[in-house]
Scaffold this motif. Structure first.
Motif, PDB file in Angstrom:
ATOM      1  N   UNK A  37     -10.454  59.767   9.678  1.00  0.00           N
ATOM      2  CA  UNK A  37     -11.888  59.827   9.968  1.00  0.00           C
ATOM      3  C   UNK A  37     -12.313  58.788  10.999  1.00  0.00           C
ATOM      4  N   UNK A  38     -11.471  57.783  11.260  1.00  0.00           N
ATOM      5  CA  UNK A  38     -11.862  56.701  12.178  1.00  0.00           C
ATOM      6  C   UNK A  38     -12.080  57.198  13.603  1.00  0.00           C
ATOM      7  N   UNK A  39     -11.600  58.393  13.919  1.00  0.00           N
ATOM      8  CA  UNK A  39     -11.787  58.943  15.254  1.00  0.00           C
ATOM      9  C   UNK A  39     -13.149  59.607  15.425  1.00  0.00           C
ATOM     10  N   UNK A  40     -13.900  59.759  14.349  1.00  0.00           N
ATOM     11  CA  UNK A  40     -15.107  60.582  14.412  1.00  0.00           C
ATOM     12  C   UNK A  40     -16.410  59.848  14.101  1.00  0.00           C
ATOM     13  N   UNK A  41     -16.361  58.771  13.346  1.00  0.00           N
ATOM     14  CA  UNK A  41     -17.610  58.155  12.904  1.00  0.00           C
ATOM     15  C   UNK A  41     -18.298  57.422  14.048  1.00  0.00           C
ATOM     16  N   UNK A  42     -19.602  57.170  13.884  1.00  0.00           N
ATOM     17  CA  UNK A  42     -20.392  56.512  14.927  1.00  0.00           C
ATOM     18  C   UNK A  42     -20.538  55.026  14.636  1.00  0.00           C
ATOM     19  N   UNK A  43     -20.326  54.230  15.663  1.00  0.00           N
ATOM     20  CA  UNK A  43     -20.624  52.806  15.622  1.00  0.00           C
ATOM     21  C   UNK A  43     -20.857  52.344  17.046  1.00  0.00           C
ATOM     22  N   UNK A  44     -21.790  51.412  17.208  1.00  0.00           N
ATOM     23  CA  UNK A  44     -22.206  51.019  18.548  1.00  0.00           C
ATOM     24  C   UNK A  44     -21.092  50.342  19.333  1.00  0.00           C
ATOM     25  N   UNK A  45     -20.265  49.534  18.685  1.00  0.00           N
ATOM     26  CA  UNK A  45     -19.250  48.786  19.421  1.00  0.00           C
ATOM     27  C   UNK A  45     -18.225  49.703  20.068  1.00  0.00           C
ATOM     28  N   UNK A  46     -18.035  50.907  19.516  1.00  0.00           N
ATOM     29  CA  UNK A  46     -17.104  51.860  20.125  1.00  0.00           C
ATOM     30  C   UNK A  46     -17.670  52.447  21.420  1.00  0.00           C
ATOM     31  N   UNK A  47     -18.995  52.433  21.552  1.00  0.00           N
ATOM     32  CA  UNK A  47     -19.604  52.920  22.781  1.00  0.00           C
ATOM     33  C   UNK A  47     -19.619  51.858  23.871  1.00  0.00           C
ATOM     34  N   UNK A  48     -19.555  50.591  23.494  1.00  0.00           N
ATOM     35  CA  UNK A  48     -19.667  49.502  24.452  1.00  0.00           C
ATOM     36  C   UNK A  48     -18.313  49.064  25.006  1.00  0.00           C
ATOM     37  N   UNK A  49     -17.225  49.500  24.402  1.00  0.00           N
ATOM     38  CA  UNK A  49     -15.913  49.152  24.924  1.00  0.00           C
ATOM     39  C   UNK A  49     -15.586  49.998  26.144  1.00  0.00           C
ATOM     40  N   UNK A  50     -14.526  49.664  26.856  1.00  0.00           N
ATOM     41  CA  UNK A  50     -14.132  50.452  28.031  1.00  0.00           C
ATOM     42  C   UNK A  50     -12.728  50.999  27.813  1.00  0.00           C
ATOM     43  N   UNK A  51     -12.561  52.341  27.966  1.00  0.00           N
ATOM     44  CA  UNK A  51     -13.612  53.325  28.249  1.00  0.00           C
ATOM     45  C   UNK A  51     -14.452  53.603  26.988  1.00  0.00           C
ATOM     46  N   UNK A  52     -15.733  53.904  27.165  1.00  0.00           N
ATOM     47  CA  UNK A  52     -16.593  54.147  26.001  1.00  0.00           C
ATOM     48  C   UNK A  52     -16.196  55.434  25.281  1.00  0.00           C
ATOM     49  N   UNK A  53     -16.217  55.402  23.972  1.00  0.00           N
ATOM     50  CA  UNK A  53     -15.841  56.564  23.165  1.00  0.00           C
ATOM     51  C   UNK A  53     -17.089  57.405  22.899  1.00  0.00           C
ATOM     52  N   UNK A  54     -17.568  58.055  23.965  1.00  0.00           N
ATOM     53  CA  UNK A  54     -18.855  58.748  23.894  1.00  0.00           C
ATOM     54  C   UNK A  54     -18.792  60.002  23.030  1.00  0.00           C
ATOM     55  N   UNK A  55     -17.602  60.500  22.719  1.00  0.00           N
ATOM     56  CA  UNK A  55     -17.515  61.704  21.883  1.00  0.00           C
ATOM     57  C   UNK A  55     -18.079  61.457  20.480  1.00  0.00           C
ATOM     58  N   UNK A  56     -18.174  60.195  20.068  1.00  0.00           N
ATOM     59  CA  UNK A  56     -18.679  59.883  18.738  1.00  0.00           C
ATOM     60  C   UNK A  56     -20.153  60.249  18.584  1.00  0.00           C
ATOM     61  N   UNK A  57     -20.877  60.352  19.683  1.00  0.00           N
ATOM     62  CA  UNK A  57     -22.269  60.790  19.605  1.00  0.00           C
ATOM     63  C   UNK A  57     -22.375  62.200  19.050  1.00  0.00           C
ATOM     64  N   UNK A  58     -21.334  62.997  19.233  1.00  0.00           N
ATOM     65  CA  UNK A  58     -21.306  64.364  18.703  1.00  0.00           C
ATOM     66  C   UNK A  58     -20.532  64.460  17.400  1.00  0.00           C
ATOM     67  N   UNK A  59     -19.355  63.811  17.331  1.00  0.00           N
ATOM     68  CA  UNK A  59     -18.493  63.976  16.161  1.00  0.00           C
ATOM     69  C   UNK A  59     -19.075  63.348  14.908  1.00  0.00           C
ATOM     70  N   UNK A  60     -20.042  62.457  15.057  1.00  0.00           N
ATOM     71  CA  UNK A  60     -20.696  61.896  13.877  1.00  0.00           C
ATOM     72  C   UNK A  60     -21.430  62.950  13.063  1.00  0.00           C
ATOM     73  N   UNK A  61     -21.666  64.130  13.663  1.00  0.00           N
ATOM     74  CA  UNK A  61     -22.324  65.236  12.975  1.00  0.00           C
ATOM     75  C   UNK A  61     -21.344  66.323  12.525  1.00  0.00           C
ATOM     76  N   UNK A  62     -20.047  66.054  12.591  1.00  0.00           N
ATOM     77  CA  UNK A  62     -19.062  67.099  12.332  1.00  0.00           C
ATOM     78  C   UNK A  62     -18.372  66.998  10.977  1.00  0.00           C
TER      79      UNK A  62
END
Length: 260
Positions: A37-62
């Protein structure tokens, strides 16, 4: 039999079909241990790293709840998103439905990360879809499990069922109602009754996302459209009446399946 099932699947509205499939596949993969599940949940620090894991904005609803939720959550998500996609005059275009999902999803993430925390928000999205889909169905009776209730009472029936089966989900579901009501207020109530403007109008870039792609599929081959070449009907001022990609349109007419 299998071909009939696939025909019915591809004939379903594309966005509702895609969301339900994403929920079902993700939930089975996680709950049966095929994927973490660690590949799907939303957390802000995953968006701020490089490259940003922007897919979490969608997968958090899956990710659905386990056990019965693997079946029921995709079903409810499909049912209410289908109602918005094919039977709601507020969303006449596919890009309007997509923008609704983006906007309400953003509200849900903000509300939960600000007040509740958590990393998965499917329960809130389903509640938001149910709230929006039923607001314009006043006077219509709908089925909720074994009961027949006024359509606009469906979201509150869902809260009652959660009180009996999963009380911990209620705060998350309430954020979905708040997000859907906020969308309704800013896009309809405030412009119509408050004299303001619709600040949530669908932007042009969303329309671009659902336009016909550069490679056009045809029964007799593949055509490559030049970036600035006019699309069908544009040279004469006619409209094709659809903004769906050809890959969606070849799958069926998108008729509603069943009813409430």
């Amino acid at each position: 039999m299998s071909s009939e099932i696939m025909d019915a699947y591809w004939a379903a509205p594309p966005m509702a079909r895609t969301l339900a499939t994403a929920i079902l596949v993700t939930s089975i993969s996680v709950h049966f241990g095929f994927v973490s599940f660690v590949w799907f949940y939303f957390t802000e620090d995953r968006l701020l790293r490089f490259p940003p894991e922007i897919w979490r904005l969608a997968t958090t609803f899956f990710l659905s709840r386990p056990k019965l939720g693997i079946i029921m959550d995709p079903y409810f998500a499909f049912q209410y998103l289908r109602d918005l996609e094919v039977a709601n005059s507020r969303f006449p275009r596919k890009e309007d439905v997509l923008w609704y999902l983006i906007t309400v999803g953003g509200f849900i993430i903000f509300l939960n990360r600000t007040f509740l925390g958590g990393g998965f928000f499917l329960d809130a999205l389903i509640m938001a879809l149910a709230y929006t889909a039923t607001q314009d169905q006043r006077g219509i009776r709908s089925n909720f499990f074994f009961f027949t209730v006024p359509a606009q009472a469906i979201p509150y029936c869902m809260l009652v069922s959660s009180l009996l089966m999963s009380p911990a989900a209620i705060p998350l579901q309430i954020t979905g109602i708040v997000a859907a009501h906020l969308y309704d207020f800013l896009s309809r109530l405030w412009p119509e009754f408050g004299g303001g403007r619709n600040i949530l109008a669908t932007p042009r870039f969303v329309s671009y996302l659902v336009q016909t792609p550069r490679v056009l599929k045809r029964d007799y081959g593949t055509a490559i459209r030049q970036p600035n070449a006019p699309t069908a009907g544009s040279s004469t001022g006619a409209s094709t009446g659809s903004v769906l990609p050809d890959s969606w349109k070849t799958r069926g007419a998108g008729h509603r399946l069943g009813g409430n």
